[in-house]
Design a protein around this motif. Structure first.
Motif, short mmCIF file in Angstrom:
data_model
loop_
_atom_site.label_atom_id
_atom_site.label_comp_id
_atom_site.label_asym_id
_atom_site.label_seq_id
_atom_site.Cartn_x
_atom_site.Cartn_y
_atom_site.Cartn_z
N ILE A 405 0.83 -1.21 0.00
CA ILE A 405 0.00 0.00 0.00
C ILE A 405 0.86 1.25 0.00
CG2 ILE A 405 -1.70 1.31 1.34
CD1 ILE A 405 -2.83 -1.36 2.32
N MET A 406 1.97 1.25 0.76
CA MET A 406 2.78 2.45 0.92
C MET A 406 3.83 2.62 -0.17
SD MET A 406 1.35 3.67 3.59
CE MET A 406 2.42 5.06 3.87
N THR A 407 3.97 1.67 -1.08
CA THR A 407 4.97 1.74 -2.14
C THR A 407 4.37 2.32 -3.41
OG1 THR A 407 6.12 -0.18 -1.22
CG2 THR A 407 6.65 0.41 -3.47
N ASP A 408 5.18 3.07 -4.13
CA ASP A 408 4.76 3.62 -5.42
C ASP A 408 4.36 2.46 -6.34
OD1 ASP A 408 4.35 4.93 -7.76
OD2 ASP A 408 6.34 5.83 -7.89
N PRO A 409 3.17 2.50 -6.95
CA PRO A 409 2.75 1.39 -7.82
C PRO A 409 3.74 1.11 -8.94
CG PRO A 409 0.88 2.83 -7.37
CD PRO A 409 2.10 3.51 -6.81
N ALA A 410 4.47 2.11 -9.42
CA ALA A 410 5.43 1.89 -10.49
C ALA A 410 6.60 1.03 -10.03
CB ALA A 410 5.94 3.23 -11.01
N ARG A 411 6.81 0.91 -8.72
CA ARG A 411 7.93 0.11 -8.21
C ARG A 411 7.50 -1.26 -7.71
NH1 ARG A 411 11.76 4.36 -4.84
NH2 ARG A 411 12.06 5.86 -6.55
N LEU A 412 6.25 -1.59 -7.84
CA LEU A 412 5.77 -2.91 -7.43
C LEU A 412 5.93 -3.91 -8.57
CD1 LEU A 412 2.48 -2.02 -5.49
CD2 LEU A 412 4.67 -2.74 -4.52
N LYS A 413 6.22 -5.15 -8.22
CA LYS A 413 6.33 -6.22 -9.20
C LYS A 413 4.94 -6.68 -9.62
CE LYS A 413 10.73 -7.75 -7.30
NZ LYS A 413 11.49 -8.87 -6.67
N PRO A 414 4.84 -7.36 -10.76
CA PRO A 414 3.50 -7.79 -11.22
C PRO A 414 2.74 -8.61 -10.19
CG PRO A 414 5.11 -8.04 -12.99
CD PRO A 414 5.88 -7.67 -11.77
N GLY A 415 3.43 -9.52 -9.50
CA GLY A 415 2.75 -10.31 -8.48
C GLY A 415 2.25 -9.46 -7.33
N GLU A 416 3.02 -8.45 -6.97
CA GLU A 416 2.60 -7.56 -5.89
C GLU A 416 1.44 -6.67 -6.33
OE1 GLU A 416 7.02 -7.18 -3.81
OE2 GLU A 416 6.30 -5.64 -5.19
N LEU A 417 1.47 -6.23 -7.58
CA LEU A 417 0.35 -5.44 -8.10
C LEU A 417 -0.93 -6.26 -8.10
CD1 LEU A 417 1.97 -3.49 -11.07
CD2 LEU A 417 0.99 -2.51 -8.99
N GLN A 418 -0.82 -7.54 -8.51
CA GLN A 418 -1.99 -8.40 -8.51
C GLN A 418 -2.49 -8.63 -7.09
OE1 GLN A 418 -3.72 -9.40 -11.05
NE2 GLN A 418 -5.15 -10.65 -9.86
N GLY A 419 -1.56 -8.82 -6.13
CA GLY A 419 -1.97 -8.99 -4.75
C GLY A 419 -2.67 -7.76 -4.20
N LEU A 420 -2.15 -6.56 -4.53
CA LEU A 420 -2.79 -5.33 -4.07
C LEU A 420 -4.17 -5.17 -4.71
CD1 LEU A 420 -2.58 -2.74 -2.45
CD2 LEU A 420 -1.41 -1.68 -4.39
N LYS A 421 -4.29 -5.60 -5.96
CA LYS A 421 -5.60 -5.54 -6.62
C LYS A 421 -6.60 -6.45 -5.92
CE LYS A 421 -7.77 -6.22 -11.15
NZ LYS A 421 -7.53 -6.63 -12.57
N GLU A 422 -6.17 -7.63 -5.51
CA GLU A 422 -7.05 -8.55 -4.79
C GLU A 422 -7.45 -7.97 -3.44
OE1 GLU A 422 -8.31 -11.29 -5.83
OE2 GLU A 422 -7.21 -11.65 -7.69
N ILE A 423 -6.51 -7.31 -2.77
CA ILE A 423 -6.83 -6.69 -1.48
C ILE A 423 -7.90 -5.63 -1.65
CG2 ILE A 423 -5.89 -5.21 0.34
CD1 ILE A 423 -3.28 -6.73 0.10
N ARG A 424 -7.74 -4.78 -2.64
CA ARG A 424 -8.70 -3.70 -2.86
C ARG A 424 -10.07 -4.24 -3.25
NH1 ARG A 424 -6.11 1.24 -6.16
NH2 ARG A 424 -8.02 2.16 -5.29
N ALA A 425 -10.08 -5.35 -4.00
CA ALA A 425 -11.36 -5.92 -4.41
C ALA A 425 -12.05 -6.65 -3.26
CB ALA A 425 -11.16 -6.88 -5.58
N THR A 426 -11.27 -7.14 -2.29
CA THR A 426 -11.83 -7.91 -1.19
C THR A 426 -12.43 -7.02 -0.10
OG1 THR A 426 -10.21 -9.66 -1.61
CG2 THR A 426 -11.32 -9.68 0.52
N CYS A 427 -11.77 -5.90 0.20
CA CYS A 427 -12.18 -5.06 1.33
C CYS A 427 -12.38 -3.62 0.88
CB CYS A 427 -11.12 -5.13 2.44
SG CYS A 427 -11.54 -4.18 3.92
N PRO A 428 -13.61 -3.08 0.91
CA PRO A 428 -13.83 -1.69 0.49
C PRO A 428 -13.08 -0.69 1.37
CG PRO A 428 -15.90 -2.91 0.62
CD PRO A 428 -14.86 -3.77 1.24
N GLU A 429 -12.94 -0.97 2.67
CA GLU A 429 -12.24 -0.04 3.54
C GLU A 429 -10.77 0.07 3.16
OE1 GLU A 429 -14.25 -2.36 4.53
OE2 GLU A 429 -15.91 -1.30 5.53
N LEU A 430 -10.14 -1.08 2.84
CA LEU A 430 -8.74 -1.02 2.42
C LEU A 430 -8.60 -0.39 1.05
CD1 LEU A 430 -7.33 -4.46 3.66
CD2 LEU A 430 -7.19 -2.21 4.74
#
Length: 525
Positions: A405-430
């Motif tokens: 969450i605290m890292t610039d999206p441009a510096r995240l790896k594809p797997g991390e971007l996909q994981g962050l996408k899953e987090i955002r889709a799972t929890c509206p508060e996050l």
């Protein structure tokens, strides 16, 4: 060649017992009284002073000065007699020349006592470690001068017990003073004596804020953006922890997982090219069988460790794992550079792209730093069907989710971007938390501090109590936070100077009292 001897007459130079003796005398007349300034020609007596001087060719030098004592002719002068001093060579009651004293003080600044004494002996200047400390304590420290932009931060003399405050001139890039404690009083007294201060860069501690508000009302206070960002990260971490149950829900409803006692099948990659178990696999099988057999016989873990010559914790791990395949899976699941890109490669493979060079170029553009042969081998295994598809997404630990969450999206790896996408889709508060964090990062990088009140209002509209606590703190220090997000001044230099101060403190061992540490910090800069 020896400018510090220009005020005397050199009579003899001789070497005796590896020491160079230089005998000199003073011949200038008249000599002024140091107390009243009256010139005098009346010589009352003479005596010899022995001064240690800087070495010549690695040989210690001793200067024997024939000093004259004069009578002062002034009736009201408190001194009846006085000894002459040679400019650039002698000082009252000193056993070293000014040149020698300057060299020893410089060594003590850098190395302090014991290391400095060892180096001085190697350089031909034998001196005791206590003498170095005494010379360092008596060294003159220049005043701070005029300070326009001041940085303030604390550092620990004894962690959780004793602290000090470091003041840094951010324009000159040097420390100007070290104050005891981390309370508002010493800082306020220092600021009262320097009304020229226009900007005060500080952390978010209330003590420094109160000191600047009380004694430097003309100064603009700037809250360091790194400290503000750190406080935001702490609030986000509490938010992720409180909503972690939302991330675990899909895992709990998806059936048995790795932690449910289900043993995965034996992977084919545990075999070598000849179909035999790999060496590490064979070793683990042998050790597991031996440990289990001895445990059945009633032997203790310590006894098994001695009998098999194995580490106790390795024996305990073998004893607590009834099925060896649970341990063997870890051999094949060691992380590699390709792990974060397996999901993407598998998805592209399913979509019909079987060209390994093309897939290598795609993952390379996404940040893959491995070799092309690694991608070629994985695509070959997919074609042969010898590797299973990547496992389904599993929720990360809170600290890893916080990093995403605290890292610039441009510096995240594809797997991390996909994981962050899953987090955002799972929890509206996050999802809302991620959105607010990215908006705040834009404010910080673009220096749009004037938009901070609007950002606070957006956060207040969502049900995020931990971020609300963060915004409450920002409101109490809003002017300094807005100035910090708008100005290029920060406490980065102060943090670097604090690191140097800690290095000097540790190098001083038990002798690093505040007075000595203050001198070393100020003289080093």
């Amino acid at each position: 060649m020896l400018p510090h001897l220009s005020g005397v007459v050199v009579e003899t130079v001789e070497r005796c017992a590896d020491v160079l003796n230089v005998r000199v005398r003073c011949g200038a007349l008249p000599v002024c009284c140091p107390w009243c300034g009256t010139a005098s020609r009346r010589v009352h007596g003479r005596y010899v002073r022995r001064l240690a001087d800087a070495p010549v060719g690695g040989c210690p030098v001793v200067i024997e000065v024939l000093v004259r004592r004069f009578r002062c002719g002034a009736v009201r002068c408190p001194a009846v007699t006085f000894a002459e001093q040679v400019t650039g060579l002698t000082s009252p009651h000193a056993r070293y020349t000014l040149l020698m004293r300057g060299l020893l003080v410089r060594i003590a600044e850098v190395l302090a006592g014991r290391p400095g004494a060892r180096l001085a002996v190697r350089l031909g200047m034998p001196v005791a470690r206590d003498t170095l400390i005494r010379l360092l304590r008596a060294a003159d420290v220049a005043g701070p001068g005029r300070v326009r932009v001041l940085g303030v931060d604390e550092f620990a003399l004894l962690k959780r017990h004793q602290y000090a405050t470091l003041l840094v001139d951010l324009e000159a890039r040097r420390p100007v003073d070290v104050l005891p404690g981390r309370e508002a009083g010493p800082v306020a007294r220092w600021l009262a004596g320097h009304p020229e201060v226009e900007i005060v860069c500080r952390d978010r501690a209330s003590a420094y804020s109160e000191a600047a508000r009380r004694s430097a009302p003309q100064a603009v206070q700037i809250a360091d953006v790194c400290h503000v960002w750190h406080n935001l990260a702490q609030a986000v971490e509490r938010c992720v922890t409180s909503h972690y149950s939302c991330l675990r829900a899909p895992e709990e409803t998806s059936g048995a997982g790795p932690g449910d006692g289900v043993v995965p099948p034996m992977p084919d990659v545990m075999l070598d090219s000849r179909g035999r178990p790999r060496r590490i696999v064979a070793t683990m099988l042998k050790r597991h069988a031996a440990v289990q057999q001895l445990r059945v016989q009633g032997r203790s873990l310590r006894g098994i460790s001695r009998d098999l010559n194995l580490d106790y914790y390795a024996v305990r791990r073998y004893a607590r794992t009834p099925d060896v395949r649970q341990l063997l899976v870890k051999v094949t699941q060691r992380r590699t550079k390709l792990d974060d890109y397996r999901t993407y490669l598998y998805q592209r493979y399913i979509e019909g792209c079987r060209n390994a060079p093309q897939l290598f170029r795609e993952v390379r553009d996404q940040g893959f730093s491995g070799d092309r042969s690694t991608v070629n081998a994985y695509i070959r295994q997919l074609k042969q069907g010898t590797v299973p598809p990547p496992p389904p997404w599993t929720p990360p630990k809170p600290r890893r989710a916080l990093r995403w969450i605290m890292t610039d999206p441009a510096r995240l790896k594809p797997g991390e971007l996909q994981g962050l996408k899953e987090i955002r889709a799972t929890c509206p508060e996050l999802d809302a938390t991620v959105r607010h964090v990215r908006d705040f990062a834009a404010l910080m990088h673009e220096r749009r501090g004037k938009d901070l009140p609007g950002w606070i209002e957006q956060v207040r509209r969502d049900d995020l109590p931990h971020l609300h606590q963060f915004t409450d703190g920002l409101k109490r220090d809003q002017d300094a936070a807005v100035a910090g997000l708008s100005s290029h001044w920060s406490s980065g230099q102060v943090e670097g100077q604090v690191t140097r101060a800690k290095l000097l403190k540790r190098a001083g061992y038990g002798r690093a009292n505040l007075d000595l540490l203050r001198i070393r910090i100020l003289l080093r800069n």
